[in-house]
Design a protein around this motif. Structure first.
Motif, PDB file in Angstrom:
ATOM      1  N   ALA A   1       3.656  62.227  80.612  1.00  0.00           N
ATOM      2  CA  ALA A   1       3.990  61.408  79.448  1.00  0.00           C
ATOM      3  C   ALA A   1       2.746  61.246  78.580  1.00  0.00           C
ATOM      4  CB  ALA A   1       4.495  60.042  79.905  1.00  0.00           C
ATOM      5  N   ASP A   2       2.953  60.841  77.332  1.00  0.00           N
ATOM      6  CA  ASP A   2       1.803  60.610  76.466  1.00  0.00           C
ATOM      7  C   ASP A   2       1.302  59.177  76.630  1.00  0.00           C
ATOM      8  OD1 ASP A   2       3.491  58.987  74.985  1.00  0.00           O
ATOM      9  OD2 ASP A   2       3.610  60.333  73.289  1.00  0.00           O
ATOM     10  N   ALA A   3       0.216  58.849  75.951  1.00  0.00           N
ATOM     11  CA  ALA A   3      -0.428  57.549  76.116  1.00  0.00           C
ATOM     12  C   ALA A   3       0.453  56.383  75.667  1.00  0.00           C
ATOM     13  CB  ALA A   3      -1.752  57.520  75.356  1.00  0.00           C
ATOM     14  N   GLY A   4       1.515  56.646  74.940  1.00  0.00           N
ATOM     15  CA  GLY A   4       2.440  55.591  74.537  1.00  0.00           C
ATOM     16  C   GLY A   4       3.149  54.951  75.722  1.00  0.00           C
ATOM     17  N   PHE A   5       3.170  55.633  76.850  1.00  0.00           N
ATOM     18  CA  PHE A   5       3.808  55.107  78.051  1.00  0.00           C
ATOM     19  C   PHE A   5       2.794  54.468  78.992  1.00  0.00           C
ATOM     20  CE2 PHE A   5       6.829  58.143  76.431  1.00  0.00           C
ATOM     21  CZ  PHE A   5       8.028  57.462  76.570  1.00  0.00           C
ATOM     22  N   ASP A   6       1.571  54.266  78.518  1.00  0.00           N
ATOM     23  CA  ASP A   6       0.516  53.629  79.293  1.00  0.00           C
ATOM     24  C   ASP A   6       0.797  52.136  79.373  1.00  0.00           C
ATOM     25  OD1 ASP A   6      -1.966  52.798  80.391  1.00  0.00           O
ATOM     26  OD2 ASP A   6      -2.793  52.571  78.382  1.00  0.00           O
ATOM     27  N   SER A   7       1.363  51.704  80.486  1.00  0.00           N
ATOM     28  CA  SER A   7       1.589  50.281  80.705  1.00  0.00           C
ATOM     29  C   SER A   7       1.571  50.004  82.198  1.00  0.00           C
ATOM     30  CB  SER A   7       2.937  49.834  80.122  1.00  0.00           C
ATOM     31  OG  SER A   7       4.005  50.341  80.900  1.00  0.00           O
ATOM     32  N   GLU A   8       1.234  48.794  82.533  1.00  0.00           N
ATOM     33  CA  GLU A   8       1.201  48.419  83.952  1.00  0.00           C
ATOM     34  C   GLU A   8       2.583  48.575  84.577  1.00  0.00           C
ATOM     35  OE1 GLU A   8      -0.036  44.692  86.842  1.00  0.00           O
ATOM     36  OE2 GLU A   8      -0.197  44.465  84.685  1.00  0.00           O
ATOM     37  N   GLU A   9       3.613  48.214  83.834  1.00  0.00           N
ATOM     38  CA  GLU A   9       4.976  48.329  84.344  1.00  0.00           C
ATOM     39  C   GLU A   9       5.321  49.773  84.726  1.00  0.00           C
ATOM     40  OE1 GLU A   9       9.574  47.415  82.920  1.00  0.00           O
ATOM     41  OE2 GLU A   9       7.926  47.043  81.548  1.00  0.00           O
ATOM     42  N   ASN A  10       4.937  50.723  83.880  1.00  0.00           N
ATOM     43  CA  ASN A  10       5.222  52.129  84.178  1.00  0.00           C
ATOM     44  C   ASN A  10       4.418  52.638  85.365  1.00  0.00           C
ATOM     45  OD1 ASN A  10       7.147  52.368  82.196  1.00  0.00           O
ATOM     46  ND2 ASN A  10       5.717  53.140  80.673  1.00  0.00           N
ATOM     47  N   TYR A  11       3.162  52.214  85.468  1.00  0.00           N
ATOM     48  CA  TYR A  11       2.351  52.629  86.614  1.00  0.00           C
ATOM     49  C   TYR A  11       2.906  52.051  87.913  1.00  0.00           C
ATOM     50  CZ  TYR A  11      -1.231  54.477  83.461  1.00  0.00           C
ATOM     51  OH  TYR A  11      -1.898  55.192  82.515  1.00  0.00           O
ATOM     52  N   VAL A  12       3.284  50.780  87.891  1.00  0.00           N
ATOM     53  CA  VAL A  12       3.839  50.138  89.085  1.00  0.00           C
ATOM     54  C   VAL A  12       5.136  50.823  89.492  1.00  0.00           C
ATOM     55  CG1 VAL A  12       4.867  47.993  89.971  1.00  0.00           C
ATOM     56  CG2 VAL A  12       2.713  47.926  88.715  1.00  0.00           C
ATOM     57  N   TYR A  13       5.966  51.171  88.527  1.00  0.00           N
ATOM     58  CA  TYR A  13       7.217  51.872  88.845  1.00  0.00           C
ATOM     59  C   TYR A  13       6.929  53.220  89.487  1.00  0.00           C
ATOM     60  CZ  TYR A  13      11.736  54.094  88.445  1.00  0.00           C
ATOM     61  OH  TYR A  13      12.903  54.741  88.745  1.00  0.00           O
TER      62      TYR A  13
ATOM     63  N   VAL B   1       4.254  54.163  91.144  1.00  0.00           N
ATOM     64  CA  VAL B   1       3.648  53.999  92.460  1.00  0.00           C
ATOM     65  C   VAL B   1       4.690  53.555  93.482  1.00  0.00           C
ATOM     66  CG1 VAL B   1       1.998  52.622  93.779  1.00  0.00           C
ATOM     67  CG2 VAL B   1       1.342  53.565  91.589  1.00  0.00           C
ATOM     68  N   GLY B   2       5.642  52.751  93.078  1.00  0.00           N
ATOM     69  CA  GLY B   2       6.689  52.308  93.988  1.00  0.00           C
ATOM     70  C   GLY B   2       6.342  50.989  94.656  1.00  0.00           C
ATOM     71  N   ASP B   3       7.336  50.400  95.282  1.00  0.00           N
ATOM     72  CA  ASP B   3       7.177  49.090  95.899  1.00  0.00           C
ATOM     73  C   ASP B   3       6.306  49.118  97.153  1.00  0.00           C
ATOM     74  OD1 ASP B   3       8.762  47.946  93.953  1.00  0.00           O
ATOM     75  OD2 ASP B   3      10.600  48.261  95.089  1.00  0.00           O
ATOM     76  N   GLU B   4       6.396  50.183  97.919  1.00  0.00           N
ATOM     77  CA  GLU B   4       5.622  50.274  99.153  1.00  0.00           C
ATOM     78  C   GLU B   4       4.268  50.947  98.933  1.00  0.00           C
ATOM     79  OE1 GLU B   4       9.043  51.709  99.618  1.00  0.00           O
ATOM     80  OE2 GLU B   4       9.672  49.649  99.898  1.00  0.00           O
ATOM     81  N   LYS B   5       3.831  51.042  97.714  1.00  0.00           N
ATOM     82  CA  LYS B   5       2.565  51.675  97.356  1.00  0.00           C
ATOM     83  C   LYS B   5       2.521  53.155  97.736  1.00  0.00           C
ATOM     84  CE  LYS B   5       0.876  47.884  95.725  1.00  0.00           C
ATOM     85  NZ  LYS B   5       1.471  47.532  94.497  1.00  0.00           N
ATOM     86  N   GLU B   6       3.660  53.755  97.933  1.00  0.00           N
ATOM     87  CA  GLU B   6       3.757  55.198  98.105  1.00  0.00           C
ATOM     88  C   GLU B   6       4.405  55.743  96.850  1.00  0.00           C
ATOM     89  OE1 GLU B   6       5.443  56.625 101.704  1.00  0.00           O
ATOM     90  OE2 GLU B   6       4.494  55.070 102.914  1.00  0.00           O
ATOM     91  N   PRO B   7       3.758  56.656  96.180  1.00  0.00           N
ATOM     92  CA  PRO B   7       4.272  57.144  94.898  1.00  0.00           C
ATOM     93  C   PRO B   7       5.698  57.683  94.994  1.00  0.00           C
ATOM     94  CG  PRO B   7       2.084  58.017  95.319  1.00  0.00           C
ATOM     95  CD  PRO B   7       2.529  57.329  96.572  1.00  0.00           C
ATOM     96  N   ARG B   8       6.508  57.303  94.009  1.00  0.00           N
ATOM     97  CA  ARG B   8       7.859  57.859  93.908  1.00  0.00           C
ATOM     98  C   ARG B   8       7.783  59.309  93.461  1.00  0.00           C
ATOM     99  NH1 ARG B   8      10.196  52.562  91.045  1.00  0.00           N
ATOM    100  NH2 ARG B   8      10.900  51.545  92.942  1.00  0.00           N
ATOM    101  N   PHE B   9       6.765  59.588  92.637  1.00  0.00           N
ATOM    102  CA  PHE B   9       6.558  60.929  92.107  1.00  0.00           C
ATOM    103  C   PHE B   9       5.128  61.006  91.601  1.00  0.00           C
ATOM    104  CE2 PHE B   9       9.049  58.269  89.176  1.00  0.00           C
ATOM    105  CZ  PHE B   9       8.105  58.021  88.207  1.00  0.00           C
TER     106      PHE B   9
END
Length: 80
Positions: A17-29, A31-39
């Motif tokens: 994605a481009d820098a327009g999607f740079d947000s904590e919410e997107n990074y947390v999503y 990374v996933g809830d268990e701190k294992e990356p979804r992708f």
């Protein structure tokens, strides 16, 4: 991403994605809830393009261009 996951389409393994999607919410999503990356994801932060310029790298007012001196626990502003 949630709509894609709910569909019958396969989930991508890497998201770019481009820098327009740079947000904590997107990074947390990503990374996933268990701190294992979804992708895997490649999302530059907002100032990453600016930081690559010669002007930015030579700006002595920018604290990122200072050197940390561990012995004296301070940052040194060096002229480039």
């Amino acid at each position: 991403m949630e709509k894609l996951a709910a569909s019958s389409l396969p989930m991508p393994t890497t998201i770019i994605a481009d820098a327009g999607f740079d947000s904590e919410e997107n990074y947390v999503y990503a990374v996933g809830d268990e701190k294992e990356p979804r992708f895997e994801f490649l999302i530059p932060y907002g100032t990453s393009v600016q930081e690559q310029t010669r002007k930015y790298k030579k700006d002595i007012q920018n604290a990122k261009n200072w050197t940390y001196c561990e012995e004296e626990d301070c940052f040194l502003q060096l002229k480039i």
